[in-house]
Design a protein around this motif. Structure first.
Motif, PDB file in Angstrom:
ATOM      1  N   PRO A 259       2.311   8.165   4.871  1.00 56.35           N
ATOM      2  CA  PRO A 259       3.573   8.902   4.774  1.00 56.35           C
ATOM      3  C   PRO A 259       4.819   8.030   4.887  1.00 56.35           C
ATOM      4  O   PRO A 259       5.902   8.439   4.456  1.00 56.35           O
ATOM      5  CB  PRO A 259       3.483   9.909   5.931  1.00 56.35           C
ATOM      6  N   GLY A 260       4.675   6.823   5.458  1.00 55.83           N
ATOM      7  CA  GLY A 260       5.835   5.936   5.619  1.00 55.83           C
ATOM      8  C   GLY A 260       5.964   4.867   4.567  1.00 55.83           C
ATOM      9  O   GLY A 260       6.916   4.094   4.588  1.00 55.83           O
ATOM     10  N   GLY A 261       5.016   4.792   3.628  1.00 58.53           N
ATOM     11  CA  GLY A 261       5.084   3.749   2.612  1.00 58.53           C
ATOM     12  C   GLY A 261       3.719   3.244   2.220  1.00 58.53           C
ATOM     13  O   GLY A 261       2.829   4.017   1.864  1.00 58.53           O
ATOM     14  N   MET A 262       3.528   1.932   2.334  1.00 58.78           N
ATOM     15  CA  MET A 262       2.273   1.333   1.902  1.00 58.78           C
ATOM     16  C   MET A 262       2.046  -0.007   2.600  1.00 58.78           C
ATOM     17  O   MET A 262       3.003  -0.719   2.903  1.00 58.78           O
ATOM     18  CB  MET A 262       2.310   1.131   0.385  1.00 58.78           C
ATOM     19  N   VAL A 263       0.772  -0.310   2.898  1.00 61.51           N
ATOM     20  CA  VAL A 263       0.384  -1.632   3.390  1.00 61.51           C
ATOM     21  C   VAL A 263      -0.790  -2.111   2.557  1.00 61.51           C
ATOM     22  O   VAL A 263      -1.350  -1.375   1.740  1.00 61.51           O
ATOM     23  CB  VAL A 263      -0.019  -1.611   4.886  1.00 61.51           C
ATOM     24  N   LYS A 264      -1.156  -3.364   2.772  1.00 56.98           N
ATOM     25  CA  LYS A 264      -2.386  -3.908   2.211  1.00 56.98           C
ATOM     26  C   LYS A 264      -3.330  -4.236   3.369  1.00 56.98           C
ATOM     27  O   LYS A 264      -2.895  -4.624   4.453  1.00 56.98           O
ATOM     28  CB  LYS A 264      -2.112  -5.189   1.425  1.00 56.98           C
ATOM     29  N   THR A 265      -4.606  -4.064   3.135  1.00 57.45           N
ATOM     30  CA  THR A 265      -5.604  -4.567   4.071  1.00 57.45           C
ATOM     31  C   THR A 265      -6.569  -5.449   3.296  1.00 57.45           C
ATOM     32  O   THR A 265      -6.724  -5.300   2.074  1.00 57.45           O
ATOM     33  CB  THR A 265      -6.399  -3.436   4.757  1.00 57.45           C
ATOM     34  N   HIS A 266      -7.183  -6.376   3.992  1.00 59.27           N
ATOM     35  CA  HIS A 266      -8.240  -7.180   3.366  1.00 59.27           C
ATOM     36  C   HIS A 266      -9.452  -7.143   4.281  1.00 59.27           C
ATOM     37  O   HIS A 266      -9.364  -7.525   5.450  1.00 59.27           O
ATOM     38  CB  HIS A 266      -7.810  -8.626   3.129  1.00 59.27           C
ATOM     39  N   VAL A 267     -10.566  -6.649   3.753  1.00 59.62           N
ATOM     40  CA  VAL A 267     -11.789  -6.480   4.527  1.00 59.62           C
ATOM     41  C   VAL A 267     -12.875  -7.375   3.951  1.00 59.62           C
ATOM     42  O   VAL A 267     -13.145  -7.347   2.742  1.00 59.62           O
ATOM     43  CB  VAL A 267     -12.265  -5.015   4.505  1.00 59.62           C
ATOM     44  N   THR A 268     -13.466  -8.172   4.805  1.00 57.90           N
ATOM     45  CA  THR A 268     -14.648  -8.965   4.443  1.00 57.90           C
ATOM     46  C   THR A 268     -15.791  -8.513   5.323  1.00 57.90           C
ATOM     47  O   THR A 268     -15.713  -8.615   6.551  1.00 57.90           O
ATOM     48  CB  THR A 268     -14.393 -10.463   4.648  1.00 57.90           C
ATOM     49  N   VAL A 320      10.088   1.191  -1.336  1.00 49.43           N
ATOM     50  CA  VAL A 320       9.224   2.365  -1.370  1.00 49.43           C
ATOM     51  C   VAL A 320       9.423   3.137  -2.679  1.00 49.43           C
ATOM     52  O   VAL A 320       8.473   3.527  -3.351  1.00 49.43           O
ATOM     53  CB  VAL A 320       9.479   3.284  -0.147  1.00 49.43           C
ATOM     54  N   ASN A 321      10.669   3.337  -3.045  1.00 46.70           N
ATOM     55  CA  ASN A 321      10.960   4.103  -4.257  1.00 46.70           C
ATOM     56  C   ASN A 321      10.501   3.383  -5.532  1.00 46.70           C
ATOM     57  O   ASN A 321      10.000   4.001  -6.466  1.00 46.70           O
ATOM     58  CB  ASN A 321      12.473   4.370  -4.344  1.00 46.70           C
ATOM     59  N   ASP A 322      10.667   2.056  -5.545  1.00 45.49           N
ATOM     60  CA  ASP A 322      10.376   1.293  -6.756  1.00 45.49           C
ATOM     61  C   ASP A 322       8.914   0.888  -6.902  1.00 45.49           C
ATOM     62  O   ASP A 322       8.383   0.808  -8.008  1.00 45.49           O
ATOM     63  CB  ASP A 322      11.226   0.034  -6.815  1.00 45.49           C
ATOM     64  N   PHE A 323       8.244   0.631  -5.754  1.00 45.44           N
ATOM     65  CA  PHE A 323       6.929   0.017  -5.819  1.00 45.44           C
ATOM     66  C   PHE A 323       5.797   0.913  -5.348  1.00 45.44           C
ATOM     67  O   PHE A 323       4.628   0.621  -5.599  1.00 45.44           O
ATOM     68  CB  PHE A 323       6.892  -1.283  -5.008  1.00 45.44           C
ATOM     69  N   VAL A 324       6.155   1.986  -4.644  1.00 50.36           N
ATOM     70  CA  VAL A 324       5.100   2.817  -4.054  1.00 50.36           C
ATOM     71  C   VAL A 324       4.929   4.132  -4.807  1.00 50.36           C
ATOM     72  O   VAL A 324       3.838   4.529  -5.162  1.00 50.36           O
ATOM     73  CB  VAL A 324       5.380   3.078  -2.555  1.00 50.36           C
ATOM     74  N   LYS A 325       6.017   4.817  -5.062  1.00 48.83           N
ATOM     75  CA  LYS A 325       5.908   6.168  -5.614  1.00 48.83           C
ATOM     76  C   LYS A 325       5.544   6.132  -7.085  1.00 48.83           C
ATOM     77  O   LYS A 325       5.856   5.181  -7.787  1.00 48.83           O
ATOM     78  CB  LYS A 325       7.209   6.929  -5.385  1.00 48.83           C
TER      79      LYS A 325
END
Length: 325
Positions: A259-268, A320-325
């Motif tokens: 709800p607040g935007g976006m993150v990245k995770t990396h899982v190995t 958020v507006n340019d890259f997430v939505k």
């Protein structure tokens, strides 16, 4: 004079408080009262927050120590979104870009990442230790030693649940469509006195949006609904990698929307579940500075303080507006 920073990671809102700047540091009881005072929006201190991030001198070879005081005055073992903002604070304070921060559960590796957008600095933080053991969350249900993709009709009849400690305890369920009302009711129930999670638990519902793409919403222990929960998104990413291998590519980052935007995770994934490696990558935004005298600060008297905006929030919202939505 004491300076507090108002910050956020994915709109998970915090105050950063560097105890090392005080002539007399706060006791644990005083830290709890500070968390309650600062975080309650009714006190009109920059609209409150989800918690207070306390910076101390490390007791080992880490650059510094971070403690997490929740909005209700309790202490969390870790906070992934908060750790990113503390990482930035320490990076700028000590002119370091790759270092370790001491937390209750472990010393965690952090490093500066490429900016997400112009004026949106980002950091990558390690999330560990990982445990699925009932005793580490803790939880109790039908003598299960661990809970992985299990039906628990006492929670909700048509969903399966996975419990992971990272080290904060998390209960995760994947759905075609999140029902916010059911998430709120379950989160409130499991964070009130109950027979299943005696110390409470963070509850996350997740939707799989595509290859390495998730949406996660969390009811956070000690906070309630929050815009984002860093350890929640990290634990959910691990559960996703384990339970949905056809939608997971270990060579790529996972995009986790919230709800607040976006993150990245990396899982190995490792040889065992507990040997998995998780990194959380996302914004570390400073929105305001708050200056107050040390005498007033010790009295929790926030009637006289100076606030200055950094201007960073507008740049984050543009991202958020340019890259997430």
């Amino acid at each position: 004079m004491v300076q507090l920073l108002k910050v956020h990671g994915s709109e998970n809102q915090f105050f950063i408080f560097d105890q090392t700047q005080l002539d007399q540091q706060l006791t644990d009881e005083e830290l709890s009262k500070l968390g309650i005072k600062l975080c309650d929006p009714k006190n009109n201190i920059l609209n409150g927050a989800d918690g207070v991030l306390v910076v101390n001198n490390a007791t080992d070879n880490a650059l510094a120590q971070m403690r997490v005081i929740n909005a209700d005055g309790s202490e969390a073992k870790m906070c992934g979104n908060g750790l990113r903002t503390v990482s930035r604070y320490l990076s700028e304070k000590f002119n370091e870009t790759d270092f370790k921060i001491q937390t209750i559960g472990a010393d965690l590796e952090v490093k500066k990442s490429a900016d997400l957008a112009d004026g949106v600095p980002a950091f990558s933080v390690q999330i560990k230790p990982i445990s699925f053991a009932a005793k580490d969350l803790p939880f109790s249900y039908k003598n299960m030693a661990e809970m992985i993709n299990e039906k628990v009709p006492e929670f909700l009849p048509d969903q399966t649940f996975t419990s992971i400690a990272v080290p904060n305890p998390h209960l995760i369920s994947f759905l075609d469509k999140i029902n916010e009302k059911e998430l709120g009711e379950l989160g409130k129930y499991l964070n009130s006195p109950n027979e299943y999670f005696p110390e409470g638990v963070n509850v996350s519902f997740a939707e799989i949006l595509g290859k390495n793409k998730l949406f996660v919403q969390t009811y956070e222990r000690g906070v309630g609904f929050t815009n984002a929960c860093g350890t929640g998104m990290s634990a959910t990413s691990l559960a996703f990698a384990m339970l949905h291998p056809n939608d997971f590519d270990e060579t790529e980052d996972i995009s986790v929307y919230n709800p607040g935007g976006m993150v990245k995770t990396h899982v190995t994934l490792g040889n065992t579940k507990e040997e998995a490696n998780i990194h959380l990558i996302g914004n570390a935004t400073f929105t305001d500075t708050l200056d107050i005298s040390e005498a007033d600060f010790h009295k929790l008297d926030f009637d006289k303080f100076d606030i200055k905006s950094t201007g960073e929030e507008a740049k984050y919202q543009a991202f958020v507006n340019d890259f997430v939505k």
